[in-house]
Design a protein around this motif. Structure first.
Motif, PDB file in Angstrom:
ATOM      1  N   TYR A  61       0.830  -1.204   0.000  1.00  0.00           N
ATOM      2  CA  TYR A  61       0.000   0.000   0.000  1.00  0.00           C
ATOM      3  C   TYR A  61       0.866   1.257   0.000  1.00  0.00           C
ATOM      4  O   TYR A  61       0.556   2.248  -0.670  1.00  0.00           O
ATOM      5  CB  TYR A  61      -0.920   0.005   1.226  1.00  0.00           C
ATOM      6  N   LYS A  64       2.161   1.790  -3.428  1.00  0.00           N
ATOM      7  CA  LYS A  64       1.110   2.097  -4.406  1.00  0.00           C
ATOM      8  C   LYS A  64       0.427   3.431  -4.144  1.00  0.00           C
ATOM      9  O   LYS A  64       0.114   4.178  -5.083  1.00  0.00           O
ATOM     10  CB  LYS A  64       0.083   0.958  -4.394  1.00  0.00           C
ATOM     11  N   TYR A  65       0.177   3.737  -2.866  1.00  0.00           N
ATOM     12  CA  TYR A  65      -0.595   4.932  -2.523  1.00  0.00           C
ATOM     13  C   TYR A  65       0.231   5.959  -1.725  1.00  0.00           C
ATOM     14  O   TYR A  65      -0.329   6.898  -1.164  1.00  0.00           O
ATOM     15  CB  TYR A  65      -1.826   4.549  -1.692  1.00  0.00           C
ATOM     16  N   LEU A  72      -3.929   6.543   1.248  1.00  0.00           N
ATOM     17  CA  LEU A  72      -3.182   5.495   1.949  1.00  0.00           C
ATOM     18  C   LEU A  72      -3.848   5.175   3.282  1.00  0.00           C
ATOM     19  O   LEU A  72      -4.035   4.000   3.629  1.00  0.00           O
ATOM     20  CB  LEU A  72      -1.736   5.939   2.168  1.00  0.00           C
ATOM     21  N   LYS A  75      -7.181   3.286   2.633  1.00  0.00           N
ATOM     22  CA  LYS A  75      -6.966   1.887   2.267  1.00  0.00           C
ATOM     23  C   LYS A  75      -6.480   1.066   3.472  1.00  0.00           C
ATOM     24  O   LYS A  75      -6.872  -0.094   3.639  1.00  0.00           O
ATOM     25  CB  LYS A  75      -5.940   1.794   1.135  1.00  0.00           C
ATOM     26  N   THR A  76      -5.653   1.674   4.289  1.00  0.00           N
ATOM     27  CA  THR A  76      -5.150   0.981   5.480  1.00  0.00           C
ATOM     28  C   THR A  76      -6.291   0.670   6.440  1.00  0.00           C
ATOM     29  O   THR A  76      -6.392  -0.440   6.968  1.00  0.00           O
ATOM     30  CB  THR A  76      -4.087   1.840   6.194  1.00  0.00           C
TER      31      THR A  76
END
Length: 202
Positions: A61, A64-65, A72, A75-76
């Motif tokens: 992640y 990617k982010y 980020l 998504k986390t």
């Protein structure tokens, strides 16, 4: 804290009446406390194990982010929710344990007058270990604990894996032997517990 002091003092005196030695009584009291706190520490170790398992995904992640911190974080949090992981799960049980462990630490201080200047193995319980064996063992045990938590997989934490054991030696070498016995026993029992949780599973 005074209430906890008195409870631990009475338990320590009771165990000493059975063992006939305050060094053995300190070891017995420490193991008893670890058993009482076992549900909390199991929860803490299981949370650490889950976080360790998610570490490769979190690293992906970041790659990617990493350019968008808000995305980020989103998504986390989604990953934590999907895997039913609470990132604070390893900290909260520790906070509950701290007053108990601090009280036990306080009971073993020479100023309380509970532990006498009694010999145990090669040591006087109220004096530092004259041969520095216990401080070195505390450092070794701290290193093993760091290895079990898997911090060597993280480059930033890998340095701490080597610094922390040295700090433990430096902090504990002037402590009375009674306190060092408590700390070493507590850490050793923690290693056994961590091994079965981190290596053997639930």
């Amino acid at each position: 804290m005074e209430f906890l002091y008195k409870i631990f003092e009475q338990i320590l005196l009771f165990i000493n009446g059975i063992t006939g030695n305050f060094g053995l009584a300190i070891i017995g009291l420490t193991i008893l406390i670890k058993i009482i706190l076992l549900p909390l520490t199991l929860k803490q170790d299981k949370s650490m194990k889950k976080m360790k398992e998610l570490q490769p995904i979190l690293e992906q992640y970041k790659e990617k982010y990493g350019h968008d911190k808000n995305l980020l974080n989103q998504k986390t949090m989604e990953l934590y929710k999907e895997k039913n992981v609470n990132p604070a799960g390893g900290c909260l049980p520790l906070l509950v344990q701290l007053p108990i462990l601090w009280a036990l630490f306080g009971v073993l201080r020479a100023e309380r007058g509970i532990v006498p200047a009694e010999s145990f193995l090669w040591m006087n319980l109220l004096q530092p270990d004259p041969y520095y064996i216990l401080p070195v063992l505390n450092g070794v045990v701290a290193f093993i604990q760091q290895k079990l938590t898997g911090t060597d997989s993280n480059p930033q934490m890998k340095q701490m894996m080597y610094i922390f054991p040295v700090m433990m030696v430096f902090i504990s070498y002037k402590m009375p032997a009674g306190l060092q016995i408590y700390w070493l026993t507590s850490s050793f029992v923690g290693i056994v517990q961590q091994y079965f949780i981190m290596k053997k599973g639930d």
